[in-house]
Scaffold this motif. Structure first.
Motif, PDB file in Angstrom:
ATOM      1  N   LYS A 195       0.667  -1.231  -0.099  1.00 21.30           N
ATOM      2  CA  LYS A 195      -0.074  -0.006  -0.013  1.00 21.30           C
ATOM      3  C   LYS A 195       0.899   1.234  -0.176  1.00 21.30           C
ATOM      4  O   LYS A 195       0.497   2.212  -0.528  1.00 21.30           O
ATOM      5  CB  LYS A 195      -1.135  -0.041   1.241  1.00 21.30           C
ATOM      6  CG  LYS A 195      -2.041  -1.061   1.275  1.00 21.30           C
ATOM      7  CD  LYS A 195      -3.077  -1.161   2.346  1.00 21.30           C
ATOM      8  CE  LYS A 195      -4.219  -1.995   2.187  1.00 21.30           C
ATOM      9  NZ  LYS A 195      -3.754  -3.344   2.306  1.00 21.30           N
ATOM     10  N   ALA A 196       1.875   1.245   0.771  1.00 23.24           N
ATOM     11  CA  ALA A 196       2.699   2.511   0.906  1.00 23.24           C
ATOM     12  C   ALA A 196       3.412   2.748  -0.659  1.00 23.24           C
ATOM     13  O   ALA A 196       3.430   4.045  -1.053  1.00 23.24           O
ATOM     14  CB  ALA A 196       3.913   2.343   1.898  1.00 23.24           C
ATOM     15  N   LEU A 197       3.884   1.714  -1.306  1.00 23.56           N
ATOM     16  CA  LEU A 197       4.556   1.844  -2.498  1.00 23.56           C
ATOM     17  C   LEU A 197       3.248   2.408  -3.547  1.00 23.56           C
ATOM     18  O   LEU A 197       3.498   3.159  -4.358  1.00 23.56           O
ATOM     19  CB  LEU A 197       4.920   0.585  -3.130  1.00 23.56           C
ATOM     20  CG  LEU A 197       5.578   0.648  -4.594  1.00 23.56           C
ATOM     21  CD1 LEU A 197       6.848   1.886  -4.381  1.00 23.56           C
ATOM     22  CD2 LEU A 197       6.313  -0.652  -4.788  1.00 23.56           C
ATOM     23  N   ALA A 198       2.067   1.948  -3.501  1.00 21.39           N
ATOM     24  CA  ALA A 198       1.045   2.168  -4.289  1.00 21.39           C
ATOM     25  C   ALA A 198       0.694   3.714  -4.063  1.00 21.39           C
ATOM     26  O   ALA A 198       0.294   4.523  -4.924  1.00 21.39           O
ATOM     27  CB  ALA A 198      -0.229   1.484  -4.048  1.00 21.39           C
ATOM     28  N   PHE A 199       0.761   4.410  -2.978  1.00 20.45           N
ATOM     29  CA  PHE A 199       0.334   5.451  -2.290  1.00 20.45           C
ATOM     30  C   PHE A 199       1.339   6.452  -3.011  1.00 20.45           C
ATOM     31  O   PHE A 199       1.212   7.472  -3.732  1.00 20.45           O
ATOM     32  CB  PHE A 199       0.480   5.519  -1.085  1.00 20.45           C
ATOM     33  CG  PHE A 199      -0.216   6.722  -0.496  1.00 20.45           C
ATOM     34  CD1 PHE A 199      -1.399   6.774   0.333  1.00 20.45           C
ATOM     35  CD2 PHE A 199       0.277   8.208  -0.617  1.00 20.45           C
ATOM     36  CE1 PHE A 199      -2.170   7.705   0.888  1.00 20.45           C
ATOM     37  CE2 PHE A 199      -0.222   9.131   0.011  1.00 20.45           C
ATOM     38  CZ  PHE A 199      -1.508   9.190   0.412  1.00 20.45           C
ATOM     39  N   ILE A 200       2.847   6.148  -2.971  1.00 17.36           N
ATOM     40  CA  ILE A 200       3.689   6.924  -3.446  1.00 17.36           C
ATOM     41  C   ILE A 200       3.734   6.933  -4.807  1.00 17.36           C
ATOM     42  O   ILE A 200       3.926   8.100  -5.650  1.00 17.36           O
ATOM     43  CB  ILE A 200       5.306   6.306  -3.166  1.00 17.36           C
ATOM     44  CG1 ILE A 200       5.524   6.318  -1.714  1.00 17.36           C
ATOM     45  CG2 ILE A 200       6.274   7.140  -3.935  1.00 17.36           C
ATOM     46  CD1 ILE A 200       6.640   5.772  -1.259  1.00 17.36           C
ATOM     47  N   VAL A 201       3.243   5.901  -5.772  1.00 15.95           N
ATOM     48  CA  VAL A 201       3.279   5.934  -7.350  1.00 15.95           C
ATOM     49  C   VAL A 201       2.077   6.909  -7.505  1.00 15.95           C
ATOM     50  O   VAL A 201       2.129   7.704  -8.233  1.00 15.95           O
ATOM     51  CB  VAL A 201       2.863   4.436  -7.672  1.00 15.95           C
ATOM     52  CG1 VAL A 201       2.443   4.675  -9.149  1.00 15.95           C
ATOM     53  CG2 VAL A 201       4.133   3.731  -7.704  1.00 15.95           C
ATOM     54  N   LEU A 202       0.958   6.753  -6.858  1.00 15.19           N
ATOM     55  CA  LEU A 202      -0.205   7.836  -7.257  1.00 15.19           C
ATOM     56  C   LEU A 202       0.231   9.157  -6.986  1.00 15.19           C
ATOM     57  O   LEU A 202      -0.461  10.072  -7.615  1.00 15.19           O
ATOM     58  CB  LEU A 202      -1.525   7.224  -6.355  1.00 15.19           C
ATOM     59  CG  LEU A 202      -2.171   5.956  -6.900  1.00 15.19           C
ATOM     60  CD1 LEU A 202      -3.369   5.563  -5.885  1.00 15.19           C
ATOM     61  CD2 LEU A 202      -2.703   6.119  -8.144  1.00 15.19           C
ATOM     62  N   GLY A 203       0.823   9.300  -5.753  1.00 11.41           N
ATOM     63  CA  GLY A 203       1.185  10.710  -5.516  1.00 11.41           C
ATOM     64  C   GLY A 203       2.308  11.409  -6.501  1.00 11.41           C
ATOM     65  O   GLY A 203       2.063  12.368  -6.439  1.00 11.41           O
ATOM     66  N   ALA A 204       3.124  10.477  -6.922  1.00 10.51           N
ATOM     67  CA  ALA A 204       3.767  10.939  -7.957  1.00 10.51           C
ATOM     68  C   ALA A 204       3.178  11.214  -9.440  1.00 10.51           C
ATOM     69  O   ALA A 204       3.358  12.353  -9.679  1.00 10.51           O
ATOM     70  CB  ALA A 204       5.013   9.941  -8.246  1.00 10.51           C
ATOM     71  N   ILE A 205       2.282  10.460  -9.580  1.00 15.37           N
ATOM     72  CA  ILE A 205       1.342  10.861 -10.791  1.00 15.37           C
ATOM     73  C   ILE A 205       0.495  12.376 -10.786  1.00 15.37           C
ATOM     74  O   ILE A 205       0.531  12.810 -11.316  1.00 15.37           O
ATOM     75  CB  ILE A 205       0.384   9.687 -11.137  1.00 15.37           C
ATOM     76  CG1 ILE A 205       1.101   8.391 -11.442  1.00 15.37           C
ATOM     77  CG2 ILE A 205      -0.701  10.094 -12.104  1.00 15.37           C
ATOM     78  CD1 ILE A 205       0.160   7.044 -11.683  1.00 15.37           C
ATOM     79  N   PHE A 206       0.073  12.359  -9.218  1.00 21.72           N
ATOM     80  CA  PHE A 206      -0.750  13.528  -9.047  1.00 21.72           C
ATOM     81  C   PHE A 206       0.272  14.491  -9.029  1.00 21.72           C
ATOM     82  O   PHE A 206      -0.254  15.731  -9.609  1.00 21.72           O
ATOM     83  CB  PHE A 206      -1.224  13.399  -7.729  1.00 21.72           C
ATOM     84  CG  PHE A 206      -2.114  14.618  -7.060  1.00 21.72           C
ATOM     85  CD1 PHE A 206      -3.308  14.642  -7.321  1.00 21.72           C
ATOM     86  CD2 PHE A 206      -1.372  15.620  -6.477  1.00 21.72           C
ATOM     87  CE1 PHE A 206      -4.212  15.847  -7.088  1.00 21.72           C
ATOM     88  CE2 PHE A 206      -2.153  16.683  -6.038  1.00 21.72           C
ATOM     89  CZ  PHE A 206      -3.481  16.858  -6.389  1.00 21.72           C
ATOM     90  N   ASN A 207       1.308  14.428  -8.641  1.00 26.99           N
ATOM     91  CA  ASN A 207       2.508  15.583  -8.564  1.00 26.99           C
ATOM     92  C   ASN A 207       2.834  16.213  -9.964  1.00 26.99           C
ATOM     93  O   ASN A 207       2.894  17.146 -10.520  1.00 26.99           O
ATOM     94  CB  ASN A 207       3.624  15.272  -7.692  1.00 26.99           C
ATOM     95  CG  ASN A 207       4.495  16.434  -7.141  1.00 26.99           C
ATOM     96  OD1 ASN A 207       3.778  17.750  -7.487  1.00 26.99           O
ATOM     97  ND2 ASN A 207       5.435  16.410  -6.671  1.00 26.99           N
ATOM     98  N   PHE A 208       3.145  14.980 -10.926  1.00 26.68           N
ATOM     99  CA  PHE A 208       3.526  15.116 -12.222  1.00 26.68           C
ATOM    100  C   PHE A 208       2.465  15.732 -13.054  1.00 26.68           C
ATOM    101  O   PHE A 208       2.869  16.973 -13.625  1.00 26.68           O
ATOM    102  CB  PHE A 208       3.834  13.923 -12.819  1.00 26.68           C
ATOM    103  CG  PHE A 208       4.330  13.877 -14.349  1.00 26.68           C
ATOM    104  CD1 PHE A 208       5.421  14.393 -14.520  1.00 26.68           C
ATOM    105  CD2 PHE A 208       3.336  13.782 -15.211  1.00 26.68           C
ATOM    106  CE1 PHE A 208       5.699  14.545 -15.921  1.00 26.68           C
ATOM    107  CE2 PHE A 208       3.730  13.802 -16.824  1.00 26.68           C
ATOM    108  CZ  PHE A 208       4.873  14.209 -17.093  1.00 26.68           C
ATOM    109  N   ASN A 209       1.136  15.553 -12.694  1.00 27.45           N
ATOM    110  CA  ASN A 209       0.091  16.308 -13.475  1.00 27.45           C
ATOM    111  C   ASN A 209      -0.037  17.800 -13.082  1.00 27.45           C
ATOM    112  O   ASN A 209      -0.145  18.765 -13.831  1.00 27.45           O
ATOM    113  CB  ASN A 209      -1.232  15.671 -13.586  1.00 27.45           C
ATOM    114  CG  ASN A 209      -1.063  14.089 -14.218  1.00 27.45           C
ATOM    115  OD1 ASN A 209      -0.380  14.050 -15.233  1.00 27.45           O
ATOM    116  ND2 ASN A 209      -2.050  13.173 -13.469  1.00 27.45           N
ATOM    117  N   GLY A 210       0.366  17.866 -11.697  1.00 23.66           N
ATOM    118  CA  GLY A 210       0.136  19.204 -11.178  1.00 23.66           C
ATOM    119  C   GLY A 210       1.115  20.106 -11.512  1.00 23.66           C
ATOM    120  O   GLY A 210       0.795  21.217 -11.873  1.00 23.66           O
ATOM    121  N   MET A 211       2.520  19.709 -11.952  1.00 25.42           N
ATOM    122  CA  MET A 211       3.618  20.451 -12.399  1.00 25.42           C
ATOM    123  C   MET A 211       3.281  20.782 -13.817  1.00 25.42           C
ATOM    124  O   MET A 211       3.703  21.961 -14.149  1.00 25.42           O
ATOM    125  CB  MET A 211       4.814  19.507 -12.191  1.00 25.42           C
ATOM    126  CG  MET A 211       5.236  19.367 -10.838  1.00 25.42           C
ATOM    127  SD  MET A 211       5.806  20.907 -10.014  1.00 25.42           S
ATOM    128  CE  MET A 211       4.307  21.263  -9.315  1.00 25.42           C
TER     129      MET A 211
END
Length: 216
Positions: A152-168
């Motif tokens: 779950k922690a790795l999945a959370f980090i992957v989704l967070g990275a996707i969210f941050n990339f789109n935000g950037m």
């Protein structure tokens, strides 16, 4: 993959949430309008770095502590509110100083440019010191992770990275478009000072609103 589901819905929702106006967007637009797109991008990168902190904190369970402890939430909330108020007051006080010089007969100066390092720092702390961003990740991201996900922690980090990339992507687009619009309008020194004064007042209001807010 990693127990992540409804990825397309997550991406669309994340884009809509990033587009919603707030202190982060306001900071990017202000720096882009007064110093060009590079300054706006510096603010965007600082905001992205702050988002990384929130994602890692949520993945490691620190945001859960923030959500469970009213004391921890209040400390971060007051720090964030104080920082926003400080930015707003600094802009307002600077404008008053320039107005005094103008009254003494000096030519109206344009707002002094800030170093990119300082702009990056403003974006970073504006984002990190907002406890509602931490609680947002804690409430939003787990909805797209299956309960039986093995990591779950790795999945959370992957989704967070996707969210941050789109935000950037959105933040840099906002920086470039604001800078282009400002170049076409070519605001003079007087208009630039009033723009900064208005932005300072908005940051002050954001800080006061955060200070008076309750836990969601």
């Amino acid at each position: 993959m990693l127990g992540i589901h409804d990825l397309s819905l997550f991406i669309i929702s994340g884009l809509l949430l990033n587009i919603a106006p707030g202190p982060d967007s306001l900071l990017i637009m202000t720096r882009s309008a007064t110093q060009g797109w590079r300054a706006g991008s510096a603010a965007a990168l600082g905001i992205g770095a702050g988002t990384c902190v929130h994602v890692l904190a949520a993945a490691l369970g620190l945001s859960a502590l923030l959500a469970a402890s009213s004391w921890a939430f209040s400390v971060v909330k007051w720090l964030g509110a104080a920082y926003l108020v400080w930015i707003g007051l600094a802009m307002l006080i600077s404008r008053r100083s320039e107005a005094a010089n103008e009254g003494a007969g000096d030519a109206p100066p344009a707002p002094p440019p800030l170093p990119y390092r300082k702009i990056f720092s403003q974006g970073f702390w504006t984002n990190v010191l907002n406890p509602k961003v931490a609680l947002f990740f804690l409430a939003f991201v787990p909805q797209f992770i299956a309960p039986e996900a093995p990591h779950k922690a790795l999945a959370f980090i992957v989704l967070g990275a996707i969210f941050n990339f789109n935000g950037m992507l959105w933040c840099h687009l906002l920086a470039v478009s604001t800078a282009l619009a400002s170049r076409r309008l070519r605001p003079g020194a007087l208009l630039a000072r009033w723009l900064n004064r208005g932005i300072g007042a908005l940051f002050l209001s954001f800080g006061l609103r955060l200070a008076l807010s309750e836990r969601p």
